[in-house]
Design an enzyme around this catalytic site. Structure first.
Site, mmCIF file in Angstrom:
data_model
loop_
_atom_site.group_PDB
_atom_site.id
_atom_site.type_symbol
_atom_site.label_atom_id
_atom_site.label_comp_id
_atom_site.label_asym_id
_atom_site.label_seq_id
_atom_site.Cartn_x
_atom_site.Cartn_y
_atom_site.Cartn_z
ATOM 1 N N GLU A 68 64.335 -11.695 -19.228
ATOM 2 C CA GLU A 68 65.590 -12.417 -19.000
ATOM 3 C C GLU A 68 66.548 -12.207 -20.160
ATOM 4 O O GLU A 68 66.216 -12.471 -21.312
ATOM 5 C CB GLU A 68 65.337 -13.911 -18.804
ATOM 6 C CG GLU A 68 66.616 -14.675 -18.468
ATOM 7 C CD GLU A 68 66.406 -16.152 -18.222
ATOM 8 O OE1 GLU A 68 67.344 -16.802 -17.723
ATOM 9 O OE2 GLU A 68 65.301 -16.654 -18.523
ATOM 10 N N GLU A 93 67.748 -14.446 -26.430
ATOM 11 C CA GLU A 93 68.978 -15.222 -26.629
ATOM 12 C C GLU A 93 69.373 -15.137 -28.104
ATOM 13 O O GLU A 93 68.517 -15.211 -28.982
ATOM 14 C CB GLU A 93 68.765 -16.679 -26.224
ATOM 15 C CG GLU A 93 69.948 -17.598 -26.454
ATOM 16 C CD GLU A 93 71.196 -17.138 -25.726
ATOM 17 O OE1 GLU A 93 72.213 -16.903 -26.419
ATOM 18 O OE2 GLU A 93 71.156 -16.997 -24.493
ATOM 19 N N ASP A 143 78.738 -13.705 -19.872
ATOM 20 C CA ASP A 143 80.160 -13.891 -20.169
ATOM 21 C C ASP A 143 80.970 -12.883 -19.346
ATOM 22 O O ASP A 143 80.750 -11.683 -19.460
ATOM 23 C CB ASP A 143 80.407 -13.673 -21.667
ATOM 24 C CG ASP A 143 81.784 -14.131 -22.108
ATOM 25 O OD1 ASP A 143 82.738 -14.030 -21.308
ATOM 26 O OD2 ASP A 143 81.918 -14.583 -23.263
ATOM 27 N N LYS A 147 89.735 -11.357 -19.514
ATOM 28 C CA LYS A 147 90.945 -10.584 -19.780
ATOM 29 C C LYS A 147 90.649 -9.079 -19.671
ATOM 30 O O LYS A 147 89.608 -8.604 -20.108
ATOM 31 C CB LYS A 147 91.494 -10.907 -21.171
ATOM 32 C CG LYS A 147 91.948 -12.357 -21.308
ATOM 33 C CD LYS A 147 92.469 -12.647 -22.704
ATOM 34 C CE LYS A 147 92.926 -14.101 -22.839
ATOM 35 N NZ LYS A 147 93.416 -14.424 -24.202
ATOM 36 N N ASP A 179 79.371 -16.632 -11.529
ATOM 37 C CA ASP A 179 80.263 -17.543 -10.814
ATOM 38 C C ASP A 179 81.715 -17.087 -10.925
ATOM 39 O O ASP A 179 82.630 -17.865 -10.646
ATOM 40 C CB ASP A 179 80.114 -18.970 -11.337
ATOM 41 C CG ASP A 179 80.373 -19.080 -12.833
ATOM 42 O OD1 ASP A 179 80.618 -18.041 -13.488
ATOM 43 O OD2 ASP A 179 80.327 -20.212 -13.362
ATOM 44 N N LYS A 217 72.908 -27.204 -13.718
ATOM 45 C CA LYS A 217 73.844 -28.324 -13.556
ATOM 46 C C LYS A 217 75.281 -27.831 -13.487
ATOM 47 O O LYS A 217 76.118 -28.423 -12.794
ATOM 48 C CB LYS A 217 73.676 -29.315 -14.703
ATOM 49 C CG LYS A 217 74.002 -28.768 -16.087
ATOM 50 C CD LYS A 217 73.841 -29.849 -17.161
ATOM 51 C CE LYS A 217 74.193 -29.314 -18.536
ATOM 52 N NZ LYS A 217 74.041 -30.358 -19.593
ATOM 53 N N PHE A 218 75.581 -26.718 -14.173
ATOM 54 C CA PHE A 218 76.934 -26.164 -14.122
ATOM 55 C C PHE A 218 77.219 -25.583 -12.738
ATOM 56 O O PHE A 218 78.330 -25.685 -12.225
ATOM 57 C CB PHE A 218 77.096 -25.098 -15.199
ATOM 58 C CG PHE A 218 76.866 -25.608 -16.592
ATOM 59 C CD1 PHE A 218 77.823 -26.392 -17.225
ATOM 60 C CD2 PHE A 218 75.696 -25.335 -17.265
ATOM 61 C CE1 PHE A 218 77.617 -26.873 -18.497
ATOM 62 C CE2 PHE A 218 75.473 -25.815 -18.546
ATOM 63 C CZ PHE A 218 76.434 -26.589 -19.157
ATOM 64 N N GLU A 219 76.185 -24.990 -12.131
ATOM 65 C CA GLU A 219 76.349 -24.445 -10.789
ATOM 66 C C GLU A 219 76.557 -25.570 -9.776
ATOM 67 O O GLU A 219 77.391 -25.464 -8.876
ATOM 68 C CB GLU A 219 75.117 -23.618 -10.418
ATOM 69 C CG GLU A 219 75.255 -22.882 -9.101
ATOM 70 C CD GLU A 219 74.074 -21.973 -8.833
ATOM 71 O OE1 GLU A 219 73.965 -21.467 -7.704
ATOM 72 O OE2 GLU A 219 73.256 -21.765 -9.758
#
Length: 238
Positions: A68, A93, A143, A147, A179, A217-219
């Site tokens: 991952e 990470e 990310d 731009k 997303d 939770k963001f999804e």
């Protein structure tokens, strides 16, 4: 008297090319729990990027292997590892609070099927992971670099697709999710053009959200606001 410059047989040193990073190192304050997770969990779960990864030695067994990229705070990693104890997970990470949070969670849940790197995931893939050794590579919500002038920083590029293909076993799967629709379209374009892959979507586009990918939770918040999420699965075919 004429000055004579002695000849040399040394080759000129080429300037070192700067690698464009797909992430920005953010300074984040660590909680006591995250710090404790680092201190107590790293000796058990941490991996060094200085040497090739021996999966059998790291996990003490031979099992399906998931790699991952950018696990954030580790919530999805914990859920996947807990749901599939018969599989082994390697998470990478760069941000220490996230690493500490995942390690703390592994200790709290007494999970032993996860190992962790704290560095650049692409360097780990290139230098530590043997070719043809991974069953899955996961890239969830990277990310998007919105731009146009920053699109070169996006991790999903032709070189990324080829590196992942080399590390996957034949039949192994690259699973991505985002997303941000323009990034989803970019991912689809890059992987559709990459050699050695087959799109697992029946219509050649996106797959329905697989059950094995936990919903963050963001999804959930995004769904309430009407935001979409796009999943892509590409299988190595050669």
């Amino acid at each position: 008297m004429t000055d004579v410059t002695p000849e040399t047989t040394e080759e000129p040193v080429a300037p070192r090319m700067r690698t464009i990073k797909s992430f920005v190192m953010r300074a984040g304050r660590m909680t006591e729990g995250q710090q404790r997770g680092l201190e107590q969990g790293w000796p058990r779960f941490g991996l060094s990027p200085q040497q090739p990864l021996d999966f059998a030695q790291a996990f003490g067994r031979d099992a399906a292997r998931t790699f991952e990229i950018g696990f954030g705070m580790g919530h999805s990693t914990l859920e996947m590892a807990a749901a599939a104890p018969e599989q082994d997970f390697v998470g990478v990470e760069v941000h220490k609070p996230g690493v500490g949070a995942l390690l703390s969670g592994l200790l709290a849940r007494n999970l032993d099927n996860v190992r962790v790197y704290s560095c650049d995931a692409l360097e780990v893939l290139r230098d530590c992971i043997a070719d043809g050794s991974l069953d899955r590579v996961l890239l969830f919500f990277p990310d998007p670099w919105h731009k146009s002038r920053h699109h070169k920083r996006r991790i999903v590029q032709p070189a990324f697709a080829e590196l992942v293909r080399q590390k996957l076993k034949p039949g192994g799967v690259l699973h991505m999710a985002t997303d941000w629709q323009p990034y989803a379209e970019h991912m689809l374009e890059v992987l559709n053009q990459a050699p050695g892959y087959r799109n697992l979507a029946e219509d050649g586009g996106y797959v329905p959200r697989p059950e094995e990918r936990p919903v963050t939770k963001f999804e959930r918040r995004g769904e309430r606001l009407g935001h979409g999420v796009w999943d892509l699965k590409f299988q190595r075919v050669d």
